[in-house]
Motif scaffolding. Structure first.
Motif, PDB file in Angstrom:
ATOM      1  N   HIS A 237       0.813  -1.221   0.000  1.00 26.24           N
ATOM      2  CA  HIS A 237       0.000   0.000   0.000  1.00 26.24           C
ATOM      3  C   HIS A 237       0.848   1.274   0.000  1.00 26.24           C
ATOM      4  N   VAL A 238       2.160   1.103  -0.133  1.00 24.94           N
ATOM      5  CA  VAL A 238       3.065   2.258  -0.209  1.00 24.94           C
ATOM      6  C   VAL A 238       3.931   2.057  -1.448  1.00 24.94           C
ATOM      7  N   PRO A 239       3.377   2.253  -2.625  1.00 26.34           N
ATOM      8  CA  PRO A 239       4.039   1.800  -3.864  1.00 26.34           C
ATOM      9  C   PRO A 239       5.368   2.470  -4.180  1.00 26.34           C
ATOM     10  N   ASP A 240       5.630   3.641  -3.630  1.00 27.47           N
ATOM     11  CA  ASP A 240       6.862   4.345  -3.975  1.00 27.47           C
ATOM     12  C   ASP A 240       8.006   4.092  -2.997  1.00 27.47           C
ATOM     13  N   GLN A 345      -1.802  -4.996  11.696  1.00 24.38           N
ATOM     14  CA  GLN A 345      -2.814  -4.474  10.770  1.00 24.38           C
ATOM     15  C   GLN A 345      -2.114  -3.801   9.587  1.00 24.38           C
ATOM     16  N   PRO A 346      -1.654  -4.589   8.615  1.00 23.90           N
ATOM     17  CA  PRO A 346      -0.822  -4.047   7.531  1.00 23.90           C
ATOM     18  C   PRO A 346      -1.542  -3.042   6.636  1.00 23.90           C
ATOM     19  N   VAL A 347      -2.838  -3.211   6.419  1.00 26.33           N
ATOM     20  CA  VAL A 347      -3.548  -2.272   5.550  1.00 26.33           C
ATOM     21  C   VAL A 347      -3.579  -0.890   6.193  1.00 26.33           C
ATOM     22  N   ALA A 352      -1.319   4.624   6.526  1.00 26.20           N
ATOM     23  CA  ALA A 352      -0.713   5.656   7.364  1.00 26.20           C
ATOM     24  C   ALA A 352       0.664   6.050   6.837  1.00 26.20           C
ATOM     25  N   LEU A 353       1.448   5.070   6.409  1.00 31.39           N
ATOM     26  CA  LEU A 353       2.777   5.357   5.864  1.00 31.39           C
ATOM     27  C   LEU A 353       2.684   6.170   4.583  1.00 31.39           C
ATOM     28  N   ARG A 354       1.765   5.787   3.698  1.00 23.13           N
ATOM     29  CA  ARG A 354       1.616   6.525   2.433  1.00 23.13           C
ATOM     30  C   ARG A 354       1.229   7.983   2.696  1.00 23.13           C
ATOM     31  N   ARG A 355       0.333   8.180   3.661  1.00 24.17           N
ATOM     32  CA  ARG A 355      -0.097   9.543   3.990  1.00 24.17           C
ATOM     33  C   ARG A 355       1.060  10.354   4.579  1.00 24.17           C
TER      34      ARG A 355
END
Length: 420
Positions: A237-240, A345-347, A352-355
């Motif tokens: 969920h954090v593609p970059d 809770q990986p999703v 949260a990381l992407r944000r």
């Protein structure tokens, strides 16, 4: 508080070989000894000799000495193999403490084996005994597979030590609560957190090479229970971003390690293998070089009693995303120096990381706050001073100087001609 204390630190951890100083227990003992020595106290660390070529007496720094006592084979042993040699260690320790010139004002034991030896050695004396556990067996046994790795006698001995010693130093509020549930009286518990080496872990200094991707860093010794699988799943969920994991076996042993194999297989199945890098166990001098390349440090272990890794990341100016358990619940301030997230809770973690990675201003503010908190609250000078104050509360107040002697001293110190 007396200006100078004679302190004995007792541990059965390995302080002699190349791996010494790589885990929380040994780091704490060595740094505490050196810092107390610099602050004017006389400190002797008593440890089991674990190397054939180890010198029996080593100067650690001003005022601090390591004495390595013969007890069993001179090689590193796990807890189960060390336990039969506690008696021999205790006998040698008792002889040292009984010598008038080496009799300490107090003994501070580290770990349950060190506590067992120290408790026996101070029996029939009036020497106060302080205990630090560096993690409790009752907590570690809650981890998956923990009941197989925690020595069967450990929980029982830790409970007896907690109730029998003069004072217990807990590393965090969570550990203090656990001790109370074990039957240790709350007034006999003092919370003194772990410290961080602010000279080694700082924002400026050498850094490892890195690419253009935002880097998430995990430093953990236990790859299986450290939340690494959760971080790999969150990476979807954090593609970059890229995830760099340090810890576990040495780098040359990674290919044959079953835990690393399972984690790499998981990364391939989730199509993030090109963004999940395993470095293996790093030399301690290289840890700050890695942390300085991170945008965020991840500390996701459900049970992390010491919280040393979050402190080291914060000292390097890296905000920490952590499961608020153990010491990290105290050290990482939610939405100030990092972020608290639920375990497993990986999703939610990934979102949260992407944000966060998209909020440059927030990350910069948290980085400043993290470094300031780590260096001001958790620097070793402050932690050692807090420890010394905890010691001093156990000792009798020094006898006041007789009035006549004090008056004579003032007259001797008064300069010639004063009052004319």
């Amino acid at each position: 508080m007396p200006s100078s204390l004679n302190i004995a630190l007792v541990t059965m951890a390995d302080l002699a070989t190349d791996t010494a100083g790589t885990d929380v227990h040994t780091i704490h003992v060595l740094e505490l000894a050196r810092t107390l020595g610099r602050q004017g106290h006389r400190v002797t660390v008593y440890a089991r000799r674990t190397a054939e070529d180890a010198r029996p007496r080593i100067r650690l720094g001003a005022g601090a000495t390591l004495e390595q006592l013969p007890a069993g084979p001179a090689r590193p042993l796990d807890e189960a193999r060390t336990l039969p040699h506690v008696k021999a260690f205790t006998e040698e320790l008792s002889r040292r403490l009984a010598q008038p010139r080496q009799r300490p004002d107090l003994v501070h034991a580290h770990g349950w084996l060190g506590g067992l030896a120290a408790y026996a050695a101070v029996q029939d004396t009036d020497i106060p005994l302080v205990q630090s556990f560096h993690g409790l067996g009752v907590v570690e046994s809650r981890r998956p597979g923990g009941r197989r790795t925690v020595h069967p006698a450990r929980v029982r001995i830790e409970r007896a030590l907690g109730r029998g010693v003069t004072q217990v130093l807990a590393g965090c509020d969570n550990e203090a609560d656990e001790l109370v549930r074990m039957g240790v009286a709350r007034p006999r518990i003092t919370v003194v957190p772990y410290g961080v080496d602010g000279e080694r872990f700082r924002q400026t200094g050498p850094a490892m090479p890195r690419g253009r991707r935002p880097r998430l860093v995990m430093v953990c010794g236990d790859l299986e229970n450290g939340g690494v699988a959760t971080a790999i799943r969150a990476l979807v969920h954090v593609p970059d971003a890229e995830l760099v994991v340090a810890g576990g076996p040495a780098r040359e042993e990674l290919e044959n390690d079953p835990v690393v194999h399972r984690l790499r297989t998981l990364a391939k199945e989730l199509d993030v293998a090109d963004r999940a890098l395993f470095l293996g166990r790093l030399p301690r001098k290289d840890v700050p070089k890695l942390l300085r390349t991170a945008r965020l440090a991840l500390c996701l272990a459900p049970h992390q009693p010491s919280g040393m890794t979050p402190l080291e990341a914060m000292a390097c100016g890296v905000p920490v995303v952590t499961v608020p358990s153990g010491a990290s619940a105290d050290s990482v301030l939610d939405h100030v120096t990092g972020l608290h997230v639920p375990a497993g809770q990986p999703v939610a973690l990934g979102r949260a990381l992407r944000r966060l990675l998209a909020e440059e201003t927030t990350l910069s503010a948290w980085a400043i706050a993290a470094a300031d908190r780590a260096h001001s609250r958790y620097g070793w000078e402050r932690i050692a001073a807090e420890t010394a104050r905890a010691y001093a509360r156990l000792l009798p107040e020094p006898e006041p100087e007789p009035a006549a002697l004090a008056e004579a001293r003032r007259e001797e110190e008064e300069p010639v001609g004063a009052g004319v």
